[in-house]
Design a protein around this motif. Structure first.
Motif, short mmCIF file in Angstrom:
data_model
loop_
_atom_site.label_atom_id
_atom_site.label_comp_id
_atom_site.label_asym_id
_atom_site.label_seq_id
_atom_site.Cartn_x
_atom_site.Cartn_y
_atom_site.Cartn_z
N LEU A 298 0.83 -1.21 0.00
CA LEU A 298 0.00 0.00 0.00
C LEU A 298 0.86 1.26 0.00
CD1 LEU A 298 -2.76 -1.05 2.59
CD2 LEU A 298 -2.99 -0.92 0.10
N GLN A 299 1.95 1.21 0.76
CA GLN A 299 2.83 2.38 0.83
C GLN A 299 3.52 2.63 -0.51
OE1 GLN A 299 5.62 2.17 4.03
NE2 GLN A 299 6.25 4.31 3.85
N ARG A 300 3.87 1.55 -1.21
CA ARG A 300 4.53 1.69 -2.50
C ARG A 300 3.53 1.87 -3.65
NH1 ARG A 300 7.70 -2.75 -0.46
NH2 ARG A 300 6.49 -4.17 -1.79
N ARG A 301 2.22 1.85 -3.30
CA ARG A 301 1.15 2.04 -4.28
C ARG A 301 1.23 1.01 -5.41
NH1 ARG A 301 1.52 8.71 -4.78
NH2 ARG A 301 1.30 9.12 -2.53
N GLU A 302 1.43 -0.24 -5.01
CA GLU A 302 1.53 -1.34 -5.96
C GLU A 302 0.20 -2.06 -6.10
OE1 GLU A 302 6.17 -2.71 -5.10
OE2 GLU A 302 4.49 -4.03 -4.61
N ARG A 303 -0.06 -2.54 -7.29
CA ARG A 303 -1.21 -3.43 -7.49
C ARG A 303 -0.88 -4.79 -6.87
NH1 ARG A 303 -1.10 -2.68 -13.98
NH2 ARG A 303 -1.09 -0.40 -14.03
N PHE A 304 -1.89 -5.49 -6.43
CA PHE A 304 -1.68 -6.85 -5.93
C PHE A 304 -2.94 -7.67 -6.17
CE2 PHE A 304 -2.84 -3.99 -2.49
CZ PHE A 304 -3.94 -4.60 -1.91
N THR A 305 -2.72 -8.95 -6.33
CA THR A 305 -3.83 -9.86 -6.65
C THR A 305 -3.74 -11.10 -5.76
OG1 THR A 305 -3.80 -9.13 -8.96
CG2 THR A 305 -4.94 -11.21 -8.48
N ASP A 306 -4.88 -11.46 -5.18
CA ASP A 306 -4.98 -12.69 -4.37
C ASP A 306 -3.88 -12.77 -3.31
OD1 ASP A 306 -7.10 -13.39 -5.99
OD2 ASP A 306 -5.88 -14.62 -7.34
N LEU A 307 -3.68 -11.66 -2.61
CA LEU A 307 -2.69 -11.62 -1.54
C LEU A 307 -3.30 -12.23 -0.28
CD1 LEU A 307 0.11 -10.61 -0.61
CD2 LEU A 307 -1.01 -8.47 0.07
N LEU A 308 -2.64 -13.26 0.25
CA LEU A 308 -3.15 -13.96 1.44
C LEU A 308 -2.64 -13.24 2.69
CD1 LEU A 308 -4.84 -16.47 2.16
CD2 LEU A 308 -2.70 -17.72 2.39
N VAL A 309 -3.57 -12.79 3.53
CA VAL A 309 -3.23 -11.98 4.70
C VAL A 309 -3.85 -12.60 5.95
CG1 VAL A 309 -3.38 -9.70 5.75
CG2 VAL A 309 -3.19 -9.90 3.27
N LYS A 310 -3.02 -12.70 6.99
CA LYS A 310 -3.48 -13.21 8.28
C LYS A 310 -3.95 -12.02 9.12
CE LYS A 310 -1.87 -15.92 12.28
NZ LYS A 310 -0.69 -16.60 12.88
N VAL A 311 -5.24 -12.02 9.51
CA VAL A 311 -5.81 -10.88 10.23
C VAL A 311 -6.33 -11.35 11.59
CG1 VAL A 311 -6.44 -9.75 8.07
CG2 VAL A 311 -8.11 -11.19 9.22
N SER A 312 -6.49 -10.37 12.48
CA SER A 312 -6.98 -10.66 13.83
C SER A 312 -8.30 -9.93 14.03
CB SER A 312 -5.96 -10.20 14.87
OG SER A 312 -6.42 -10.46 16.17
N ILE A 313 -9.38 -10.72 14.14
CA ILE A 313 -10.72 -10.15 14.32
C ILE A 313 -11.19 -10.53 15.72
CG2 ILE A 313 -13.05 -10.01 13.43
CD1 ILE A 313 -10.89 -9.02 11.50
N GLY A 314 -11.16 -9.55 16.61
CA GLY A 314 -11.48 -9.85 18.00
C GLY A 314 -10.42 -10.78 18.57
N SER A 315 -10.84 -11.92 19.05
CA SER A 315 -9.88 -12.89 19.60
C SER A 315 -9.60 -14.03 18.62
CB SER A 315 -10.44 -13.47 20.91
OG SER A 315 -11.69 -14.12 20.67
N LYS A 316 -10.12 -13.90 17.42
CA LYS A 316 -9.98 -14.96 16.43
C LYS A 316 -9.00 -14.56 15.33
CE LYS A 316 -14.66 -16.80 17.07
NZ LYS A 316 -15.95 -17.15 16.39
N THR A 317 -8.35 -15.58 14.80
CA THR A 317 -7.45 -15.38 13.65
C THR A 317 -8.16 -15.83 12.39
OG1 THR A 317 -5.47 -15.73 14.99
CG2 THR A 317 -5.26 -16.03 12.62
N ARG A 318 -8.17 -14.95 11.38
CA ARG A 318 -8.81 -15.27 10.10
C ARG A 318 -7.80 -15.08 8.98
NH1 ARG A 318 -13.26 -17.90 11.06
NH2 ARG A 318 -14.05 -17.34 8.98
N TRP A 319 -8.10 -15.65 7.84
CA TRP A 319 -7.27 -15.49 6.64
C TRP A 319 -8.12 -14.83 5.55
CZ3 TRP A 319 -2.12 -16.43 6.44
CH2 TRP A 319 -1.55 -17.17 7.49
N TRP A 320 -7.60 -13.69 5.03
CA TRP A 320 -8.30 -12.98 3.96
C TRP A 320 -7.46 -13.04 2.68
CZ3 TRP A 320 -10.27 -7.71 6.41
CH2 TRP A 320 -11.29 -8.01 7.34
#
Length: 785
Positions: A298-320
């Motif tokens: 995001l900082q480099r303003r790059e395009r990206f596709t199907d980037l797998l990201v590990k996120v924290s929603i409340g006390s749960k771990t999800r993958w987006w």
């Protein structure tokens, strides 16, 4: 006004297709195109009767026009060819329906090409037949009719150009040959030129259809993307849109995006995008590497596709899974980001579970062969890079098969699980144990430079695994044999190092098990020698390299010959005699002992038929023979073929038959005893001696091993006591005893004094050939040294 820079996709550029693609000849590029063309062509309505009428009408008119110039039988024969071709086309369309049902689109292509070639050949044959019948005949009318037929077919076969060209080619070739026969060479060349033009026309039509199909596919792709973006409000979808401003803060959040974050839309508006996904980990900065990667993009303003990201929603771990592109103004100024995301947690967890199952053993929970291979490969590479050493240990359980055979695989599986737990408890940092399969385990040591650690660990493995187990109330005892190899010294690849450890394990097992052997270079030579010996052994029976020798057994009191023991000998071509101690265990291990043992039985019974009727023959039988289905039938066949009375045959078995498939072996021996054959227990006292064996079968003879005879001769109290006990027990059970290995007169006198019934050994005779054995009966049968 603003615009979104296009999100990159994996769709290939749609260039003009090569000829092989249009024709359907290149498998990797033609799947969807060939499927489309074949499916449309194979529709039942595409085969209409007017196509047959075109052929019949054109052929009939042609035959009528050429009646004054061509023999009637040629016209009739040619018309018959056209008829057969048309009928074949109808049958072909039925076959095409079957191929369509089986999704065999390439089969449809080649079937239609074959049908087209057959039809074209029928028309092309007309030119040749007419010209041969009348060299001065004018072929122009036939040419017009043939062109009409080709053009009509080209329209129907436009989506299968290969079939159209297959039809046009024999027509043009036939026309060229016929015109050449009539002397019109220029026109013949013209017909070939016509073929080139017709083929080009067919390909051009196919290209139009191909480009139309490509346009449909492209439109479908765009529609799919639009549907993805516009379907956000549909409850059944998990995809959602997101948009950021130039400061990477959320703007105009959608309801589904807010729901994925577990918040209300108002709580999300204006919040930092990455901070929302980091959750409680934001303050500590200890969030996932994938979030750091997203922030950098995001900082480099790059395009990206199907980037797998590990996120924290409340006390749960999800993958987006996120895709995004910079949002630009008409002047090219950066306005922020816009993209689409979806929750792929379930898919991710399924993938992780599949990956775990692929690398861990389901029964023991230890790494399986695949993961051990990968771990060992890494250890070898590390050793080569840093000029150090690693090690691999291969472990095989002793007597495990007896547990499986006697108590069942359920108990065996529970035992393996306990073994795995004990092994895992011995591992130090840098050491990984796993299950290779069956009752084999392996240990990878990243640091193999400490020889003392290897010996210490091998000793711990043997000692720990040899301790008693309890499974479902059953007390169990197994041992362990260990073979080890050092990498990269004993092998620079996984396969080589495992092979070296396996050879060391084989040596440990060969010496009785419950031991550790380190690999030595000569093991490879021994393994190669064994491989060559096995290869020669497999052909020895067919090459008639086996023979039998017979050692007399005498009555202890009268010293008269009462029986012979048949002993197998192998004279290997080009090498000479091979020790039975070397080839018999190999024959048992490879189960070659089954056909070899059958041959021994047959030969021994046949030779015994030449002896006096009161002389018996004893034949050694391997446990492998006893568990072979139909062993009793094999014995009965040998007796019937030789005419030998069953009472004159004695089978010698060892105590090892009760350690493997005991019930099967006992049943086989009981069948043999029922035939009237006697059974002797050989080498009693040297193995897993148990008086229970003597209750399980009606043994006729117990053979006292030569080790006890030699011990008694040297005054060993234990050996003397054992022989006396065996003799007393045999007398009580109405059995006879045979002492083996008697070599001197003093030993013979001692054995006679101890009460043994029969004596066998070099003192009376070494093993002799069949002729020498028979010669003993031509003189008094009392043997003395």
């Amino acid at each position: 006004m603003s615009r979104v820079a296009p999100i990159p996709t994996d769709a290939p550029a749609r260039d003009e297709p090569p000829l092989a693609v249009l024709l359907g000849l290149r498998q990797q590029d033609t799947g969807e195109w060939l499927q489309r063309c074949s499916t449309r062509f194979a529709r039942p309505e595409n085969f209409r009767w007017y196509h047959a009428l075109i052929h019949f009408g054109a052929a009939g008119l042609t035959a009528w026009l050429y009646r004054p110039f061509v023999a009637d039988w040629i016209l009739v024969g040619w018309a018959g060819l056209i008829g057969l071709a048309v009928v074949a086309a109808g049958i072909s369309h039925v076959r095409v329906q079957q191929l369509l049902a089986a999704n065999d689109y390439r089969g449809i292509l080649w079937w239609q090409a074959l049908t087209g070639a057959a039809t074209g050949s029928a028309w092309g044959a007309g030119f040749v037949l007419f010209a041969l019948s009348n060299p001065r005949v004018e072929l122009s009318m036939l040419g017009i009719m043939a062109i009409c037929v080709v053009l009509a077919a080209a329209r129907m076969l436009a989506r299968l150009p290969l079939a159209g060209i297959a039809l046009a080619t024999p027509v043009a070739l036939g026309a060229a040959i016929g015109l050449a026969v009539t002397g019109r060479y220029g026109v013949a060349i013209g017909s070939l030129w016509m073929l080139v033009n017709v083929a080009s026309l067919i390909i051009a039509i196919a290209l139009v259809h191909y480009e139309a199909w490509q346009a449909e596919v492209a439109a479908g792709d765009k529609q799919q993307v639009v549907s993805l973006l516009l379907n956000e409000d549909e409850d059944e979808r998990a995809d959602w849109l997101w948009q950021l401003d130039s400061q990477r803060r959320v703007r105009n959040p959608s309801a589904r995006f807010a729901y994925a974050l577990g918040r209300e839309r108002g709580e999300v508006e204006g919040e930092a995008f990455v901070r929302l996904m980091a959750g409680d980990d934001w303050d500590s900065g200890n969030f996932s590497r994938s979030l750091h990667d997203l922030a950098d993009r995001l900082q480099r303003r790059e395009r990206f596709t199907d980037l797998l990201v590990k996120v924290s929603i409340g006390s749960k771990t999800r993958w987006w899974e996120l895709s995004g592109a910079p949002l630009l103004s008409d002047d090219g100024d950066f306005l922020g980001f816009r993209g689409v995301g979806s929750d792929v947690t379930d898919q991710r967890e399924s993938s992780e579970k599949i990956a775990y199952m692929a690398r861990y053993d389901a029964l023991t929970g230890l790494p399986n062969r695949l993961l051990l291979n990968e771990t060992l490969c890494e250890a070898i590479q590390h050793s080569q890079q840093w000029r150090s050493r690693c090690a691999f240990m291969m472990i095989d359980l002793d007597r495990f098969k007896a547990v499986n055979d006697s108590l069942g695989h359920h108990i065996g599986d529970h035992l393996l699980a306990q073994v795995a737990g004990r092994l895992n408890g011995l591992m130090a940092p840098g050491e990984v144990c796993g299950r290779l399969g069956g009752d084999e385990f392996g240990i990878v040591l990243r640091d193999g430079s400490d020889r003392r650690r290897l010996d210490e660990l091998a000793g711990q493995v043997i000692e720990t695994l040899s301790q008693p187990y309890t499974v479902d109330g059953h007390p169990l005892y197994v041992g362990a044999s260990v073979g080890s190899a050092i990498g990269p010294r004993d092998g620079s690849t996984v396969e080589e190092l495992m092979r070296s450890a396996d050879l060391a394990l084989y040596r440990a097992k060969g010496e009785g098990g419950n031991a550790h052997h380190a690999f030595q270079p000569q093991f490879h030579a021994s393994a190669e020698e064994r491989r060559q010996l096995e290869f020669a052994l497999r052909g020895a029976l067919a090459a008639d390299e086996f023979s039998l020798q017979y050692q007399p057994v005498v009555d202890a009191a009268s010293e008269r010959v009462v029986s012979f023991e048949a002993l197998l000998r192998w004279t290997r071509a080009g090498h000479g005699p091979v020790s039975p101690a070397k080839f018999v265990p190999l024959a048992e291990e490879t189960r070659l002992i089954v056909p070899i043992g059958a041959w021994v039985l047959e030969q021994a019974c046949r030779e015994a038929g030449n002896w006096p009727p009161d002389i018996k023959v004893a034949v050694n039988v391997s446990p492998e023979q006893l568990i072979e289905p139909g062993f009793a039938e094999t014995v009965a066949t040998a007796l019937a073929a030789s005419g030998l009375q069953p009472a004159r045959l004695e089978l010698e078995v060892t105590e090892s038959i009760f350690l493997r498939d005991a019930n099967i072996a006992r049943a086989a021996l009981e069948e043999v005893i029922a035939l009237g054959v006697s059974v002797a227990l050989d080498d009693f006292g040297t193995g897993y001696s148990s008086l229970g064996y003597l209750r399980k079968l009606r043994f006729a003879t117990i053979k006292v091993d030569r080790s006890f005879v030699q011990g008694a001769a040297h005054g060993s109290p234990e050996s003397l006591a054992i022989i006396r006990a065996v003799v007393a027990m045999a007398d009580a059970l109405d059995m006879q005893t045979t002492a083996e290995g008697v070599e001197t007169a003093q030993e013979a006198a001692l054995i006679r004094a101890l009460g043994c019934s029969k004596i066998q050994g070099y003192y009376y005779s070494r093993p002799v050939g069949a002729e020498d054995a028979a010669a003993l009966f031509k003189k008094p049968r009392r043997l003395t040294a």
